[in-house]
Design a protein around this motif. Structure first.
Motif, PDB file in Angstrom:
ATOM      1  N   ILE A 123      16.242 -16.193  29.763  1.00  0.00           N
ATOM      2  CA  ILE A 123      15.353 -15.309  29.004  1.00  0.00           C
ATOM      3  C   ILE A 123      14.507 -14.479  29.956  1.00  0.00           C
ATOM      4  CG2 ILE A 123      13.335 -15.279  27.475  1.00  0.00           C
ATOM      5  CD1 ILE A 123      14.629 -17.681  26.017  1.00  0.00           C
ATOM      6  N   ALA A 124      13.992 -15.106  31.002  1.00  0.00           N
ATOM      7  CA  ALA A 124      13.174 -14.379  31.973  1.00  0.00           C
ATOM      8  C   ALA A 124      13.989 -13.297  32.673  1.00  0.00           C
ATOM      9  CB  ALA A 124      12.590 -15.350  32.996  1.00  0.00           C
ATOM     10  N   VAL A 125      15.213 -13.612  33.047  1.00  0.00           N
ATOM     11  CA  VAL A 125      16.082 -12.636  33.707  1.00  0.00           C
ATOM     12  C   VAL A 125      16.387 -11.485  32.747  1.00  0.00           C
ATOM     13  CG1 VAL A 125      18.417 -12.276  34.604  1.00  0.00           C
ATOM     14  CG2 VAL A 125      17.096 -14.257  35.334  1.00  0.00           C
ATOM     15  N   CYS A 126      16.662 -11.810  31.502  1.00  0.00           N
ATOM     16  CA  CYS A 126      16.979 -10.790  30.501  1.00  0.00           C
ATOM     17  C   CYS A 126      15.781  -9.880  30.260  1.00  0.00           C
ATOM     18  CB  CYS A 126      17.411 -11.464  29.210  1.00  0.00           C
ATOM     19  SG  CYS A 126      17.938 -10.322  27.938  1.00  0.00           S
ATOM     20  N   ASN A 127      14.596 -10.452  30.151  1.00  0.00           N
ATOM     21  CA  ASN A 127      13.399  -9.645  29.905  1.00  0.00           C
ATOM     22  C   ASN A 127      13.061  -8.750  31.096  1.00  0.00           C
ATOM     23  OD1 ASN A 127      12.983 -10.497  27.303  1.00  0.00           O
ATOM     24  ND2 ASN A 127      11.659 -12.190  27.897  1.00  0.00           N
ATOM     25  N   ALA A 128      13.427  -9.151  32.297  1.00  0.00           N
ATOM     26  CA  ALA A 128      13.151  -8.358  33.484  1.00  0.00           C
ATOM     27  C   ALA A 128      14.170  -7.231  33.674  1.00  0.00           C
ATOM     28  CB  ALA A 128      13.139  -9.245  34.725  1.00  0.00           C
ATOM     29  N   SER A 129      15.258  -7.266  32.938  1.00  0.00           N
ATOM     30  CA  SER A 129      16.320  -6.280  33.093  1.00  0.00           C
ATOM     31  C   SER A 129      15.895  -4.917  32.555  1.00  0.00           C
ATOM     32  CB  SER A 129      17.565  -6.753  32.347  1.00  0.00           C
ATOM     33  OG  SER A 129      18.510  -5.734  32.278  1.00  0.00           O
ATOM     34  N   GLU A 130      16.298  -3.873  33.271  1.00  0.00           N
ATOM     35  CA  GLU A 130      16.005  -2.507  32.834  1.00  0.00           C
ATOM     36  C   GLU A 130      16.728  -2.175  31.532  1.00  0.00           C
ATOM     37  OE1 GLU A 130      13.924  -0.065  33.797  1.00  0.00           O
ATOM     38  OE2 GLU A 130      13.048  -1.589  35.083  1.00  0.00           O
ATOM     39  N   ASN A 131      17.936  -2.680  31.381  1.00  0.00           N
ATOM     40  CA  ASN A 131      18.686  -2.420  30.152  1.00  0.00           C
ATOM     41  C   ASN A 131      17.973  -2.999  28.936  1.00  0.00           C
ATOM     42  OD1 ASN A 131      20.707  -1.088  31.497  1.00  0.00           O
ATOM     43  ND2 ASN A 131      21.984  -2.902  31.733  1.00  0.00           N
ATOM     44  N   THR A 132      17.384  -4.178  29.090  1.00  0.00           N
ATOM     45  CA  THR A 132      16.655  -4.785  27.989  1.00  0.00           C
ATOM     46  C   THR A 132      15.432  -3.960  27.643  1.00  0.00           C
ATOM     47  OG1 THR A 132      17.396  -6.969  28.691  1.00  0.00           O
ATOM     48  CG2 THR A 132      15.530  -6.896  27.193  1.00  0.00           C
ATOM     49  N   LYS A 133      14.709  -3.525  28.652  1.00  0.00           N
ATOM     50  CA  LYS A 133      13.518  -2.708  28.410  1.00  0.00           C
ATOM     51  C   LYS A 133      13.892  -1.402  27.718  1.00  0.00           C
ATOM     52  CE  LYS A 133      10.944  -4.629  32.243  1.00  0.00           C
ATOM     53  NZ  LYS A 133      10.472  -4.431  33.602  1.00  0.00           N
ATOM     54  N   ARG A 134      14.982  -0.780  28.178  1.00  0.00           N
ATOM     55  CA  ARG A 134      15.441   0.465  27.578  1.00  0.00           C
ATOM     56  C   ARG A 134      15.831   0.246  26.118  1.00  0.00           C
ATOM     57  NH1 ARG A 134      19.820   1.482  30.557  1.00  0.00           N
ATOM     58  NH2 ARG A 134      18.508   1.788  32.373  1.00  0.00           N
ATOM     59  N   ALA A 135      16.535  -0.861  25.846  1.00  0.00           N
ATOM     60  CA  ALA A 135      16.950  -1.166  24.480  1.00  0.00           C
ATOM     61  C   ALA A 135      15.745  -1.441  23.593  1.00  0.00           C
ATOM     62  CB  ALA A 135      17.891  -2.370  24.475  1.00  0.00           C
ATOM     63  N   GLN A 136      14.725  -2.134  24.128  1.00  0.00           N
ATOM     64  CA  GLN A 136      13.520  -2.396  23.350  1.00  0.00           C
ATOM     65  C   GLN A 136      12.795  -1.095  23.022  1.00  0.00           C
ATOM     66  OE1 GLN A 136      11.495  -5.144  25.897  1.00  0.00           O
ATOM     67  NE2 GLN A 136      12.445  -6.944  24.928  1.00  0.00           N
ATOM     68  N   LEU A 137      12.705  -0.176  23.975  1.00  0.00           N
ATOM     69  CA  LEU A 137      12.056   1.116  23.722  1.00  0.00           C
ATOM     70  C   LEU A 137      12.829   1.912  22.670  1.00  0.00           C
ATOM     71  CD1 LEU A 137      11.069   2.203  27.334  1.00  0.00           C
ATOM     72  CD2 LEU A 137       9.518   1.577  25.477  1.00  0.00           C
ATOM     73  N   GLU A 138      14.141   1.928  22.776  1.00  0.00           N
ATOM     74  CA  GLU A 138      14.965   2.653  21.809  1.00  0.00           C
ATOM     75  C   GLU A 138      14.813   2.061  20.416  1.00  0.00           C
ATOM     76  OE1 GLU A 138      17.204   5.632  20.436  1.00  0.00           O
ATOM     77  OE2 GLU A 138      16.510   5.444  22.508  1.00  0.00           O
ATOM     78  N   PHE A 139      14.811   0.741  20.342  1.00  0.00           N
ATOM     79  CA  PHE A 139      14.619   0.083  19.049  1.00  0.00           C
ATOM     80  C   PHE A 139      13.249   0.436  18.477  1.00  0.00           C
ATOM     81  CE2 PHE A 139      12.963  -3.468  16.556  1.00  0.00           C
ATOM     82  CZ  PHE A 139      13.924  -3.538  15.561  1.00  0.00           C
ATOM     83  N   GLY A 140      12.226   0.445  19.324  1.00  0.00           N
ATOM     84  CA  GLY A 140      10.880   0.800  18.871  1.00  0.00           C
ATOM     85  C   GLY A 140      10.819   2.219  18.329  1.00  0.00           C
ATOM     86  N   LYS A 141      11.482   3.143  19.000  1.00  0.00           N
ATOM     87  CA  LYS A 141      11.505   4.534  18.530  1.00  0.00           C
ATOM     88  C   LYS A 141      12.182   4.633  17.167  1.00  0.00           C
ATOM     89  CE  LYS A 141      11.729   6.605  23.133  1.00  0.00           C
ATOM     90  NZ  LYS A 141      12.612   7.311  24.063  1.00  0.00           N
ATOM     91  N   GLN A 142      13.334   3.972  17.035  1.00  0.00           N
ATOM     92  CA  GLN A 142      14.056   4.012  15.763  1.00  0.00           C
ATOM     93  C   GLN A 142      13.243   3.363  14.657  1.00  0.00           C
ATOM     94  OE1 GLN A 142      16.862   5.603  15.143  1.00  0.00           O
ATOM     95  NE2 GLN A 142      16.963   6.284  17.263  1.00  0.00           N
ATOM     96  N   HIS A 143      12.608   2.244  14.971  1.00  0.00           N
ATOM     97  CA  HIS A 143      11.792   1.533  13.988  1.00  0.00           C
ATOM     98  C   HIS A 143      10.614   2.411  13.555  1.00  0.00           C
ATOM     99  CE1 HIS A 143      10.301  -1.935  11.855  1.00  0.00           C
ATOM    100  NE2 HIS A 143       9.114  -1.791  12.435  1.00  0.00           N
ATOM    101  N   TRP A 144       9.996   3.094  14.517  1.00  0.00           N
ATOM    102  CA  TRP A 144       8.860   3.963  14.210  1.00  0.00           C
ATOM    103  C   TRP A 144       9.301   5.102  13.305  1.00  0.00           C
ATOM    104  CZ3 TRP A 144       7.702   9.104  15.383  1.00  0.00           C
ATOM    105  CH2 TRP A 144       6.387   9.486  15.119  1.00  0.00           C
ATOM    106  N   LYS A 145      10.461   5.705  13.582  1.00  0.00           N
ATOM    107  CA  LYS A 145      10.973   6.794  12.753  1.00  0.00           C
ATOM    108  C   LYS A 145      11.232   6.332  11.330  1.00  0.00           C
ATOM    109  CE  LYS A 145      13.233   9.416  16.438  1.00  0.00           C
ATOM    110  NZ  LYS A 145      14.546   9.801  16.998  1.00  0.00           N
ATOM    111  N   LEU A 146      11.815   5.164  11.186  1.00  0.00           N
ATOM    112  CA  LEU A 146      12.078   4.630   9.848  1.00  0.00           C
ATOM    113  C   LEU A 146      10.790   4.388   9.078  1.00  0.00           C
ATOM    114  CD1 LEU A 146      14.992   2.120  10.553  1.00  0.00           C
ATOM    115  CD2 LEU A 146      15.125   4.252   9.274  1.00  0.00           C
ATOM    116  N   ARG A 147       9.786   3.841   9.752  1.00  0.00           N
ATOM    117  CA  ARG A 147       8.503   3.585   9.075  1.00  0.00           C
ATOM    118  C   ARG A 147       7.831   4.883   8.655  1.00  0.00           C
ATOM    119  NH1 ARG A 147       5.190  -1.447  10.929  1.00  0.00           N
ATOM    120  NH2 ARG A 147       3.776  -0.266   9.645  1.00  0.00           N
ATOM    121  N   GLU A 148       7.912   5.898   9.507  1.00  0.00           N
ATOM    122  CA  GLU A 148       7.338   7.207   9.166  1.00  0.00           C
ATOM    123  C   GLU A 148       8.046   7.811   7.962  1.00  0.00           C
ATOM    124  OE1 GLU A 148       4.669   8.978  10.339  1.00  0.00           O
ATOM    125  OE2 GLU A 148       4.212   7.070  11.321  1.00  0.00           O
TER     126      GLU A 148
END
Length: 156
Positions: A123-148
């Protein structure tokens, strides 16, 4: 003794030399250690030859498409493994043991100490990964758009 060329299951001779009451496994079990070793070497050589020709190492007749196995042998092995390990996992889960190895579990967990530590490390390795961070940001953007869109009544 009479020797025939007929199918042994439908043999017309009562004392046919090909008629055996033993299965192949019991015949193998009753062999000497030297005969067993010779058989292992023969099978290993056949697997090596099939692998070098690009054939399935199990059936030795079809092209290997999934590693060293053909599709049919690969699927057969997967089904066997699934049935075997699902039974074990169900038994372990029902008896409160680690679902990965069958050892004693930590209180309130489904895994033992060894697997708990390795899962935390993963879990620590996954959370430190750039791909995970990028995916979390993308998910956040999509989630924000849906809520709006839901706020504005533009539910799509």
């Amino acid at each position: 003794m009479t020797v025939c060329n007929h199918d042994c299951l439908n043999c017309i001779y009562d004392d046919c030399i090909n008629d055996s009451v033993y299965s192949e496994k019991s015949l193998y079990r009753n062999r000497s250690e030297q005969a067993k070793e010779n058989h292992r070497k023969l099978q290993k050589r056949k697997r090596y030859e099939a692998k070098s020709k690009g054939l399935c190492t199990v059936c030795r007749s079809k092209k290997a498409t999934h590693g060293v196995k053909c599709y049919e042998c690969y699927i057969r092995q997967k089904r066997y493994d699934k049935a075997k390990y699902d039974g074990r996992r169900k038994y372990w889960k029902d008896n409160g043991l680690c679902v990965l190895c069958g050892a004693e579990t930590l209180p309130g967990k489904k895994v033992c100490q060894k697997h708990y530590n390795s899962l935390l490390k993963n879990i620590a390795v996954c959370n430190a990964s750039e791909n995970t961070k990028r995916a979390q940001l993308e998910f956040g953007k999509q989630h924000w758009k849906l809520r709006e869109m839901e706020k504005n009544g533009q539910n799509k």
